[in-house]
Design an enzyme around this catalytic site. Structure first.
Site, short mmCIF file in Angstrom:
data_model
loop_
_atom_site.label_atom_id
_atom_site.label_comp_id
_atom_site.label_asym_id
_atom_site.label_seq_id
_atom_site.Cartn_x
_atom_site.Cartn_y
_atom_site.Cartn_z
N PHE A 1 53.00 45.07 40.13
CA PHE A 1 52.61 44.88 41.53
C PHE A 1 51.09 44.87 41.70
O PHE A 1 50.58 44.37 42.70
CB PHE A 1 53.26 45.96 42.41
N LYS A 2 50.36 45.39 40.74
CA LYS A 2 48.90 45.41 40.89
C LYS A 2 48.30 44.01 40.95
O LYS A 2 47.20 43.83 41.44
CB LYS A 2 48.27 46.25 39.79
#
Ligand code: PLP
Length: 458
Positions: free
Chosen positions: A108-109
């Site tokens: 998700f980063k």
């Protein structure tokens, strides 16, 4: 839009300053001086993910960025994702799951990093000059940063990872870019050693100025604004007036973004702080004492943290924006490794947050059940989120709960195989990872050695 520090002793800053200097001069974290009023986001139903992200970005950049420009940046940033919906919300074994792992490095980063890279580039194009971004990584942040910053004209990136202590997939996302502006240093030490070196680099102001150091870690406000978008997106995808989120949490950045979405008027209900055995947040909410105890290594390494830096923002807000109290609690943490949350503060936090902890056996059990019953492989971080959602439902939380899937299972193949007996396949686009040469240098755990290497990069 003006920004203030949670510790109250820094001058007001604009969006560009907050982007470039993640930490305020008084050591606090930036927040908007006043929150934009709540909106009816339902008017945006049917909008694409980049359109929602552009609204949010425009809101927080204020008159420093037009809506059109915000739109161009978000279109470009999220075109790097493999899924047309960018962050689709799917049904998995009776749970609603928002998949945040369709970006270039499967975690998700990527959502925040792809946007922040373009914000930096834009900022440097305006001001002239160049920047060297340095990150310490226990795995995911480094890959996402390298992928977003590789081959950019005005930026170079140096990622420090603990030598032989991250997974091969994680390392390859950093070391196979082939880009001339990327420097990978494998530090002979732990993640904490890497982080300590980065702190020392920033603390040496002459050196920081010499190589124009910049940071992209999770306290950067611009990263949080990027993450607000997918909470709003999920609220539009799921029917309901009170949509809860279960968030696998480490540094508290992601779950705080959910709180911001609620503040902006999105119909967010409770935010479930789902943690692994590194349970400082769970203890703080349940017992009222926030206390450092050292890091335990788990199968969800991206959540293996000792203190959750962004929690400071939640404390500031829950105390009615009391900067003095926030600064006092942080000083207490620095001096005694702990602080106590008052009854009032706990009651205020409990309005928005609940927490659940998953031990290793519970994480394995969730992964095994999903593999056996639904034929789905979950990564260990996501499994902790699912565990939190189920526990909250047992505790009578009503209404839809969306669990954030923060990593693709192929990013943690050993842990997935150990729990399920199955090895997850890498998405096709990542197969090249294993055919390309890796470039990295092993360095001693020593700040002088890292400085030397950075001077060579410039
Ligand atoms: C970074 C990370 C988290 C934790 O996010 P925070 O913003 O630090 O709370 C959870 N899962 C994965 C896979 C991550 O990479």
């Amino acid at each position: 839009m003006k920004y203030i520090s949670t510790r109250g002793a820094s001058p007001e800053a604009n969006f560009d300053t907050v982007l470039r200097k993640a930490l305020a001069p008084d050591g606090g974290l930036y927040l908007p001086k006043s929150w934009p009023g709540p909106r009816d986001w339902r008017a945006m139903k049917g909008a694409s993910f980049p359109e929602i992200a552009a609204e949010v970005l425009h809101l927080f950049a204020g008159d420093e960025m037009s809506r059109e420009e915000a739109g161009r940046l978000t279109e470009e940033a999220f075109a790097t994702f493999r899924h047309p919906d960018v962050t689709p919300v799917v049904d998995l074994g009776g749970e609603k799951v928002m998949e945040l792992f369709h970006g270039p490095t499967l975690a998700f980063k990527d959502v925040a990093m792809q946007l922040i890279a373009r914000l930096f580039e834009r900022s440097l194009e305006k001001s002239g000059g160049a920047m060297t971004v340095v990150v310490a990584t226990s795995g995911d942040t480094g890959g996402a940063a390298v992928s977003a910053l590789a081959n950019r004209e005005h930026l170079s990136i140096c990622a420090l990872h603990p030598h032989e202590r991250i997974s091969g997939v994680q390392r390859r996302f950093m070391t196979t870019s082939g880009a001339p502006n990327v420097l990978n240093l494998a530090v002979e030490g732990t993640f904490d050693d890497c982080q300590a070196i980065v702190k020392e680099l920033f603390a040496d102001r002459d050196f920081a100025a010499e190589v124009s150091l910049g940071g992209v870690n999770s306290i950067n406000w611009a990263r949080i604004t990027a993450q607000v978008s997918y909470y709003i997106w999920a609220c539009l995808a799921v029917e309901g007036d009170d949509i809860h989120f279960s968030v696998p949490t480490g540094n508290f950045g992601d779950v705080f973004a959910g709180w911001v979405a609620k503040k902006l008027g999105a119909p967010v209900g409770k935010l479930i702080i789902a943690v692994n055995e590194n349970d400082i947040l769970d203890r703080a909410l349940r017992v009222g004492i926030y206390e450092k105890r050292g890091v335990l290594p788990t199968s969800s390494p991206s959540m293996d943290i000792e203190i959750a830096s962004n929690f400071e923002r939640a404390i500031f807000e829950a105390s009615g924006r009391n900067a003095e109290m926030t600064a006092d609690l942080m000083a207490c943490l620095r001096e005694t490794d702990r602080f106590r949350l008052s009854k009032e503060l706990r009651a205020e936090l409990a309005k928005d947050f609940v927490s659940y902890k998953a031990g290793e056996p519970e994480v394995r059990a969730v992964m095994a059940v999903f593999a056996a019953h639904y034929g789905t492989l979950l990564d260990p971080h996501t499994a902790i989120g699912i565990h939190g959602a189920r526990r909250a439902r047992e505790d009578a939380l009503e209404g839809p709960i969306v669990t954030l899937a923060t990593a693709h299972p192929a990013k943690f193949p050993e842990a997935v195989a150990a729990a399920t007996g199955k090895t997850p396949d890498l998405p096709v686009s990542s197969e090249q990872l294993f055919s390309q040469d890796e470039v990295f240098s092993v360095v001693p755990s020593d700040t002088a050695a890292v400085k030397e290497a950075l001077r060579g990069l410039k």
